[in-house]
Design a protein around this motif. Structure first.
Motif, short mmCIF file in Angstrom:
data_model
loop_
_atom_site.label_atom_id
_atom_site.label_comp_id
_atom_site.label_asym_id
_atom_site.label_seq_id
_atom_site.Cartn_x
_atom_site.Cartn_y
_atom_site.Cartn_z
N ALA A 70 0.83 -1.21 0.00
CA ALA A 70 0.00 0.00 0.00
C ALA A 70 0.87 1.26 0.00
O ALA A 70 0.60 2.21 -0.75
N ARG A 71 1.90 1.27 0.85
CA ARG A 71 2.77 2.46 0.91
C ARG A 71 3.47 2.71 -0.41
O ARG A 71 3.62 3.86 -0.84
N ASP A 72 3.90 1.64 -1.09
CA ASP A 72 4.58 1.81 -2.38
C ASP A 72 3.60 2.31 -3.45
O ASP A 72 3.97 3.11 -4.31
N THR A 73 2.36 1.85 -3.39
CA THR A 73 1.33 2.37 -4.31
C THR A 73 1.05 3.84 -4.01
O THR A 73 0.96 4.67 -4.92
N ALA A 74 0.93 4.15 -2.72
CA ALA A 74 0.66 5.54 -2.31
C ALA A 74 1.80 6.46 -2.72
O ALA A 74 1.56 7.64 -3.07
N ALA A 75 3.03 5.96 -2.69
CA ALA A 75 4.18 6.80 -3.01
C ALA A 75 4.11 7.33 -4.43
O ALA A 75 4.50 8.47 -4.71
N HIS A 76 3.63 6.52 -5.36
CA HIS A 76 3.48 6.97 -6.75
C HIS A 76 2.53 8.16 -6.82
O HIS A 76 2.82 9.17 -7.48
N ALA A 77 1.37 8.04 -6.16
CA ALA A 77 0.38 9.12 -6.19
C ALA A 77 0.89 10.35 -5.45
O ALA A 77 0.71 11.49 -5.91
N ALA A 78 1.51 10.13 -4.30
CA ALA A 78 1.98 11.25 -3.48
C ALA A 78 3.02 12.08 -4.23
O ALA A 78 3.04 13.32 -4.15
N GLU A 79 3.88 11.40 -5.00
CA GLU A 79 4.90 12.13 -5.76
C GLU A 79 4.25 13.02 -6.82
O GLU A 79 4.63 14.20 -6.97
N VAL A 80 3.28 12.48 -7.53
CA VAL A 80 2.60 13.25 -8.58
C VAL A 80 1.80 14.41 -7.98
O VAL A 80 1.77 15.51 -8.54
N GLY A 82 2.38 15.85 -5.06
CA GLY A 82 3.18 16.73 -4.22
C GLY A 82 2.72 16.76 -2.78
O GLY A 82 2.79 17.81 -2.11
N LEU A 83 2.28 15.61 -2.28
CA LEU A 83 1.76 15.52 -0.92
C LEU A 83 2.51 14.47 -0.12
O LEU A 83 2.99 13.48 -0.69
N PRO A 84 2.61 14.64 1.22
CA PRO A 84 3.18 13.58 2.05
C PRO A 84 2.18 12.44 2.23
O PRO A 84 0.99 12.59 1.91
N VAL A 85 2.65 11.31 2.71
CA VAL A 85 1.79 10.16 2.97
C VAL A 85 1.60 10.00 4.47
O VAL A 85 2.57 9.92 5.23
N GLU A 86 0.34 10.00 4.89
CA GLU A 86 -0.03 9.80 6.29
C GLU A 86 -0.37 8.31 6.48
O GLU A 86 -1.28 7.80 5.83
N VAL A 87 0.36 7.61 7.33
CA VAL A 87 0.12 6.18 7.54
C VAL A 87 -0.94 5.99 8.62
O VAL A 87 -0.88 6.62 9.69
N ASP A 88 -1.92 5.15 8.34
CA ASP A 88 -3.03 4.89 9.26
C ASP A 88 -3.18 3.39 9.46
O ASP A 88 -3.60 2.67 8.54
N GLU A 89 -2.86 2.91 10.66
CA GLU A 89 -2.93 1.48 10.98
C GLU A 89 -4.35 0.93 10.83
O GLU A 89 -4.53 -0.27 10.60
N GLY A 90 -5.36 1.78 10.96
CA GLY A 90 -6.73 1.31 10.91
C GLY A 90 -7.14 0.75 9.57
O GLY A 90 -8.12 -0.01 9.49
N PHE A 91 -6.41 1.10 8.50
CA PHE A 91 -6.76 0.64 7.16
C PHE A 91 -5.90 -0.52 6.68
O PHE A 91 -5.85 -0.82 5.48
N VAL A 92 -5.24 -1.21 7.62
CA VAL A 92 -4.45 -2.40 7.27
C VAL A 92 -5.39 -3.54 6.89
O VAL A 92 -6.56 -3.56 7.27
#
Length: 212
Positions: A70-80, A82-92
Motif C-alpha cells: 500500500a505504501r509503495d502504491t501511495a508513493a506513486h500518487a503522493a509524488e505526482v 506533491g503531498l506527504p503520505v499519512e500512515v493509518d494502521e486502521g486501514f491495514v
C-alpha cells in the motif's frame, strides 16, 4: 441520522479509496493479510497509471495502510500530487492467521470445517486471525477518525480489499455478508462521500479506467 433525498448540510468529505497494485499473492489468488509483500513490476506500473490519472483530481490528503504494498502504491500518487503520505494502521488488511499465503483451496483442504465456519459467520476468523466483524469495527473507527481529521477535504486512502469493501458496505447500510458480493481489482478506485449529518454515499466502485 438523516437519510433519503434531503440536502446535505455541507460539502462532504470525499474518500477516494485505492486498492494497492498487483503483488505475487494477488496473481496467485492467495490470502494476503499482514505479510509485507512487495508489488510486482506490473503492480508498480498500475500504481504509476493511477497516479497519472489522479494528478488532475483535487486530492488534499494521501493516507496509506502501513503495509509495503500500500505504501509503495501511495508513493506513486503522493509524488505526482506533491503531498506527504499519512500512515493509518486502521486501514491495514485483515489478519488471515494460519491461512496467510494459502489459496482458498489449500485452506479448505487443510481445515474444511474452519473454512465453512468462516464463510457462514462474519464473527468467526481464520485460526489465529481476525474476523470480518473485528475488521469492520476497526475500519469504521478509522474512517470516522479520518473524516474528523480532514472534514470537507478529498482524501486518497490507499488500502486493501477488505477495508475498502467495508467502507462501501457501511455506506450502503448493508449486512457484513455483502463483502462476499463485491469484487475489487488491483489498483482500482472506489469513491465514497461522507456527510457531516451522517449519511455516506457511494459514488463509484472498482473503477479501473486508468488500466485500460
Amino acid at each position: 441520522m438523516s437519510s433519503g433525498w434531503g440536502a446535505p448540510d455541507e460539502a462532504p468529505t470525499r474518500l477516494v479509496l485505492l486498492r494497492h497494485g498487483q503483488t505475487p499473492m494477488s496473481v496467485e489468488r492467495r490470502f494476503a493479510g499482514r505479510g509485507d509483500i512487495p508489488l510486482t513490476d506490473a503492480g508498480h506500473a498500475q500504481a504509476a497509471a493511477v497516479a497519472h490519472r489522479l494528478a488532475s483530481w483535487p486530492i488534499d490528503v494521501v493516507v496509506s495502510s502501513p503495509l509495503a504494498r500500500a505504501r509503495d502504491t501511495a508513493a506513486h500518487a503522493a509524488e505526482v500530487l506533491g503531498l506527504p503520505v499519512e500512515v493509518d494502521e486502521g486501514f491495514v488488511e485483515t489478519d488471515f492467521g494460519d491461512w496467510e499465503g494459502m489459496t482458498f483451496a489449500e485452506a479448505r483442504e487443510l481445515a474444511p470445517d474452519d473454512v465453512d465456519r468462516w464463510l457462514a459467520d462474519t464473527g468467526t476468523g481464520p485460526p489465529g486471525g481476525e474476523s470480518f466483524a473485528a475488521v469492520a469495527a476497526r475500519v469504521g473507527a478509522a474512517r470516522h477518525a479520518l473524516v474528523e481529521r480532514h472534514r470537507g477535504r478529498t482524501v486518497l486512502v490507499v488500502s486493501h480489499v477488505t477495508p475498502i469493501k467495508i467502507v462501501v458496505q457501511q455506506a450502503m447500510l448493508a449486512p457484513l455478508s455483502a463483502l462476499y458480493r463485491m469484487h475489487l481489482d488491483t489498483a482500482c478506485l472506489t469513491e465514497v462521500d461522507c456527510f457531516a449529518d451522517g449519511p455516506m454515499v457511494v459514488r463509484s466502485l472498482n473503477d479501473t479506467a486508468h488500466l485500460a
